[in-house]
Design a protein around this motif. Structure first.
Motif, PDB file in Angstrom:
ATOM      1  N   GLY A 235       0.827  -1.200   0.000  1.00 50.42           N
ATOM      2  CA  GLY A 235       0.000   0.000   0.000  1.00 50.42           C
ATOM      3  C   GLY A 235       0.857   1.244   0.000  1.00 50.42           C
ATOM      4  N   THR A 236       0.375   2.277  -0.650  1.00 50.53           N
ATOM      5  CA  THR A 236       1.121   3.532  -0.693  1.00 50.53           C
ATOM      6  C   THR A 236       0.164   4.710  -0.774  1.00 50.53           C
ATOM      7  N   LEU A 237       0.562   5.813  -0.173  1.00 52.36           N
ATOM      8  CA  LEU A 237      -0.188   7.048  -0.304  1.00 52.36           C
ATOM      9  C   LEU A 237      -0.008   7.620  -1.703  1.00 52.36           C
ATOM     10  N   LEU A 238      -0.985   8.400  -2.141  1.00 54.59           N
ATOM     11  CA  LEU A 238      -0.882   9.081  -3.425  1.00 54.59           C
ATOM     12  C   LEU A 238       0.069  10.261  -3.279  1.00 54.59           C
ATOM     13  N   ARG A 239       1.211  10.178  -3.956  1.00 52.33           N
ATOM     14  CA  ARG A 239       2.227  11.220  -3.919  1.00 52.33           C
ATOM     15  C   ARG A 239       2.706  11.470  -5.350  1.00 52.33           C
ATOM     16  N   PRO A 240       3.523  12.492  -5.556  1.00 54.33           N
ATOM     17  CA  PRO A 240       4.023  12.751  -6.917  1.00 54.33           C
ATOM     18  C   PRO A 240       4.793  11.588  -7.523  1.00 54.33           C
ATOM     19  N   ASP A 241       5.421  10.746  -6.682  1.00 59.07           N
ATOM     20  CA  ASP A 241       6.229   9.651  -7.218  1.00 59.07           C
ATOM     21  C   ASP A 241       5.515   8.300  -7.153  1.00 59.07           C
ATOM     22  N   THR A 242       4.183   8.291  -6.910  1.00 58.66           N
ATOM     23  CA  THR A 242       3.477   7.022  -6.736  1.00 58.66           C
ATOM     24  C   THR A 242       3.538   6.149  -7.977  1.00 58.66           C
ATOM     25  N   ALA A 243       3.443   6.740  -9.149  1.00 61.66           N
ATOM     26  CA  ALA A 243       3.508   5.941 -10.377  1.00 61.66           C
ATOM     27  C   ALA A 243       4.842   5.203 -10.475  1.00 61.66           C
ATOM     28  N   GLU A 244       5.935   5.893 -10.152  1.00 58.30           N
ATOM     29  CA  GLU A 244       7.252   5.250 -10.210  1.00 58.30           C
ATOM     30  C   GLU A 244       7.363   4.145  -9.172  1.00 58.30           C
ATOM     31  N   VAL A 245       6.825   4.395  -7.972  1.00 52.56           N
ATOM     32  CA  VAL A 245       6.858   3.386  -6.916  1.00 52.56           C
ATOM     33  C   VAL A 245       6.104   2.131  -7.347  1.00 52.56           C
ATOM     34  N   LEU A 246       4.917   2.308  -7.921  1.00 54.62           N
ATOM     35  CA  LEU A 246       4.117   1.159  -8.340  1.00 54.62           C
ATOM     36  C   LEU A 246       4.763   0.420  -9.504  1.00 54.62           C
ATOM     37  N   ARG A 247       5.307   1.156 -10.444  1.00 53.77           N
ATOM     38  CA  ARG A 247       5.984   0.498 -11.565  1.00 53.77           C
ATOM     39  C   ARG A 247       7.179  -0.312 -11.082  1.00 53.77           C
ATOM     40  N   SER A 248       7.879   0.209 -10.099  1.00 50.13           N
ATOM     41  CA  SER A 248       9.003  -0.526  -9.529  1.00 50.13           C
ATOM     42  C   SER A 248       8.524  -1.831  -8.906  1.00 50.13           C
ATOM     43  N   ARG A 249       7.352  -1.797  -8.225  1.00 47.74           N
ATOM     44  CA  ARG A 249       6.803  -3.002  -7.610  1.00 47.74           C
ATOM     45  C   ARG A 249       6.402  -4.042  -8.641  1.00 47.74           C
ATOM     46  N   THR A 250       6.123  -3.602  -9.868  1.00 48.12           N
ATOM     47  CA  THR A 250       5.728  -4.545 -10.928  1.00 48.12           C
ATOM     48  C   THR A 250       6.905  -4.967 -11.797  1.00 48.12           C
ATOM     49  N   GLY A 251       8.113  -4.657 -11.375  1.00 39.69           N
ATOM     50  CA  GLY A 251       9.288  -5.015 -12.168  1.00 39.69           C
ATOM     51  C   GLY A 251       9.497  -4.116 -13.362  1.00 39.69           C
ATOM     52  N   GLY A 252       8.813  -2.965 -13.367  1.00 41.02           N
ATOM     53  CA  GLY A 252       8.985  -1.997 -14.446  1.00 41.02           C
ATOM     54  C   GLY A 252       8.001  -2.127 -15.589  1.00 41.02           C
ATOM     55  N   THR A 253       7.224  -3.214 -15.617  1.00 43.77           N
ATOM     56  CA  THR A 253       6.316  -3.427 -16.753  1.00 43.77           C
ATOM     57  C   THR A 253       4.977  -2.728 -16.596  1.00 43.77           C
ATOM     58  N   GLY A 254       4.575  -2.470 -15.361  1.00 41.52           N
ATOM     59  CA  GLY A 254       3.266  -1.884 -15.117  1.00 41.52           C
ATOM     60  C   GLY A 254       2.256  -2.939 -14.696  1.00 41.52           C
ATOM     61  N   ALA A 255       1.083  -2.485 -14.298  1.00 43.08           N
ATOM     62  CA  ALA A 255       0.038  -3.367 -13.777  1.00 43.08           C
ATOM     63  C   ALA A 255      -0.792  -3.976 -14.895  1.00 43.08           C
ATOM     64  N   ALA A 256      -1.160  -5.246 -14.709  1.00 43.19           N
ATOM     65  CA  ALA A 256      -2.034  -5.915 -15.676  1.00 43.19           C
ATOM     66  C   ALA A 256      -3.427  -5.312 -15.658  1.00 43.19           C
ATOM     67  N   ALA A 257      -3.827  -4.783 -14.500  1.00 39.51           N
ATOM     68  CA  ALA A 257      -5.151  -4.165 -14.387  1.00 39.51           C
ATOM     69  C   ALA A 257      -5.129  -3.097 -13.306  1.00 39.51           C
ATOM     70  N   VAL A 258      -5.963  -2.094 -13.513  1.00 35.53           N
ATOM     71  CA  VAL A 258      -6.171  -1.049 -12.510  1.00 35.53           C
ATOM     72  C   VAL A 258      -7.674  -0.932 -12.281  1.00 35.53           C
ATOM     73  N   LEU A 259      -8.070  -1.007 -11.012  1.00 33.11           N
ATOM     74  CA  LEU A 259      -9.457  -0.800 -10.622  1.00 33.11           C
ATOM     75  C   LEU A 259      -9.537   0.559  -9.944  1.00 33.11           C
ATOM     76  N   ASP A 260     -10.157   1.522 -10.611  1.00 32.90           N
ATOM     77  CA  ASP A 260     -10.223   2.890 -10.098  1.00 32.90           C
ATOM     78  C   ASP A 260     -11.579   3.124  -9.455  1.00 32.90           C
ATOM     79  N   PHE A 261     -11.597   3.102  -8.110  1.00 29.95           N
ATOM     80  CA  PHE A 261     -12.837   3.325  -7.378  1.00 29.95           C
ATOM     81  C   PHE A 261     -13.022   4.791  -6.999  1.00 29.95           C
ATOM     82  N   VAL A 262     -12.199   5.663  -7.576  1.00 30.46           N
ATOM     83  CA  VAL A 262     -12.289   7.102  -7.324  1.00 30.46           C
ATOM     84  C   VAL A 262     -12.839   7.814  -8.568  1.00 30.46           C
ATOM     85  N   GLY A 263     -12.162   7.648  -9.688  1.00 29.17           N
ATOM     86  CA  GLY A 263     -12.631   8.263 -10.925  1.00 29.17           C
ATOM     87  C   GLY A 263     -12.381   9.752 -11.016  1.00 29.17           C
ATOM     88  N   SER A 264     -11.402  10.261 -10.257  1.00 25.64           N
ATOM     89  CA  SER A 264     -11.047  11.678 -10.326  1.00 25.64           C
ATOM     90  C   SER A 264      -9.972  11.894 -11.382  1.00 25.64           C
TER      91      SER A 264
END
Length: 355
Positions: free
Chosen positions: A229-258
């Motif tokens: 889990g991570t807070l939404l910050r300016p570097d969150t995309a980089e943090v998440l991509r790092s967690r996926t080995g650099g490839t990105g997520a197979a799916a994103v479920l956006d329960f906010v829609g902002s």
């Protein structure tokens, strides 16, 4: 046959606050079934209805709010089908025509004859233009819309009909694209998001990555089984991509829609990935080729869920694999619950207990 009057939280006019009032107790006819309400959930969809202006929605006031309902069958019309008097049930909220191809398959959430602003029909379901469950009783148009819950506590069962069902349907929408151990990002760990984390853990082998703006929401995600889990910050995309080995997520479920959540979703989605936009936070996506979306990306707008899926959600809850985090309010405290929800201070799901 019971007669008399009963309490209900009603939207009496557009732009006006809901009011707790008394209405005639309905008597079921034909296929109708009367449910004694034990609990009714409250969510941001209710706020959209309450805050709507004349002409925004294809409904006519007045009507009783409440589309997440659990209770007990107390009366049946002479042609009623389904659960018997005395059975405890939840009510499937989207009420379709019951006859089109979608409805015949149980997908009344996608009924081909859904009311529009031009058709001037009564509404789309419980608490959505038709009398819902923030009341002592609810009149369901047919027993086909009722799912037995056995001894499942009403306060936990009611939110399954939207929060649980919508989360399940969103997961089911993107699940076919998963490979073993795929990375899935859940944006927004609120009433729906915390259930999506549990559903992903119970029905897939996905690595679940949770994002929210609140520390307490991330703590809830952790309790629900998120791997990270991570807070939404300016570097969150980089943090998440790092967690996926650099490839990105197979799916994103956006329960906010902002705007910010959709921007993050695009930034972390891998090529050929699935984006399910569930939240109605006012954000917009520009679909252009070439553009910001990764190659092969697929976007869906899942709405609620199907009747068979509700049965599976109830089964998960009865097995202990799905537990709704709730805050309880009395039916007479509906105004407080609405304001707490509006302020964002409800942890999990707000539920009105009817006694």
């Amino acid at each position: 046959m019971s007669t008399g009057r009963t309490r209900a939280v009603r939207l009496t006019r557009w732009g006006g606050p809901p009011v707790l009032t008394e209405v005639p107790r309905p008597v079921p006819t034909g296929e109708e079934v009367l449910v004694q309400v034990e609990a009714a959930g409250l969510c941001r969809s209710d706020l959209h209805v309450i805050d709507a202006r004349p002409g925004d929605l294809p409904y006519r006031t007045p009507f009783t709010l409440g589309h997440e309902v659990a209770g007990r069958v107390v009366e049946r019309g002479p042609q009623a089908v389904g659960p018997s008097v005395g059975e405890r049930v939840v009510v499937y909220g989207p009420w379709g025509c019951g006859h089109c191809a979608h409805c015949a398959s149980g997908a009344e959430n996608y009924c081909d004859r859904r009311p529009t602003l031009d058709t001037n029909q009564a509404g789309t379901g419980a608490g959505l233009g038709r009398d819902g469950g923030m009341a002592d009783v609810l009149l369901a148009p047919s027993g086909r819309l009722l799912v037995p819950v056995g001894d499942l506590a009403a306060v936990r069962a009611a939110p399954l009909t939207d929060a649980g069902l919508t989360a399940y349907h969103a997961v089911a929408t993107v699940r076919p694209s998963f490979t073993c151990g795929a990375d899935v990002v859940v944006l927004g760990i609120g009433g729906l998001g915390h259930l999506a984390v549990q559903i992903l853990r119970a029905t897939t082998t996905a690595q679940v990555l949770a994002v929210d703006v609140r520390e307490e929401a991330l703590a809830l995600a952790d309790q629900c089984g998120a791997h990270f889990g991570t807070l939404l910050r300016p570097d969150t995309a980089e943090v998440l991509r790092s967690r996926t080995g650099g490839t990105g997520a197979a799916a994103v479920l956006d329960f906010v829609g902002s705007h910010s959540s959709l921007e993050l979703a695009i930034a972390v989605l891998r090529a050929g990935g699935e984006l399910a936009v569930v939240g109605s936070g006012g954000g917009e996506l520009t679909v252009r080729k070439p553009g910001a979306l990764p190659p092969g990306a697929r976007i869906s707008l899942p709405f609620w869920g199907t009747l068979p899926e509700l049965g599976r959600v109830v089964a998960l809850a009865r097995e202990g694999a799905l537990r709704v985090e709730v805050e309880r309010f009395a039916l007479s405290g509906a105004t407080e619950a609405i304001e707490r929800l509006r302020s964002g201070s409800v942890r999990g799901r707000a539920v009105l207990v009817v006694d």
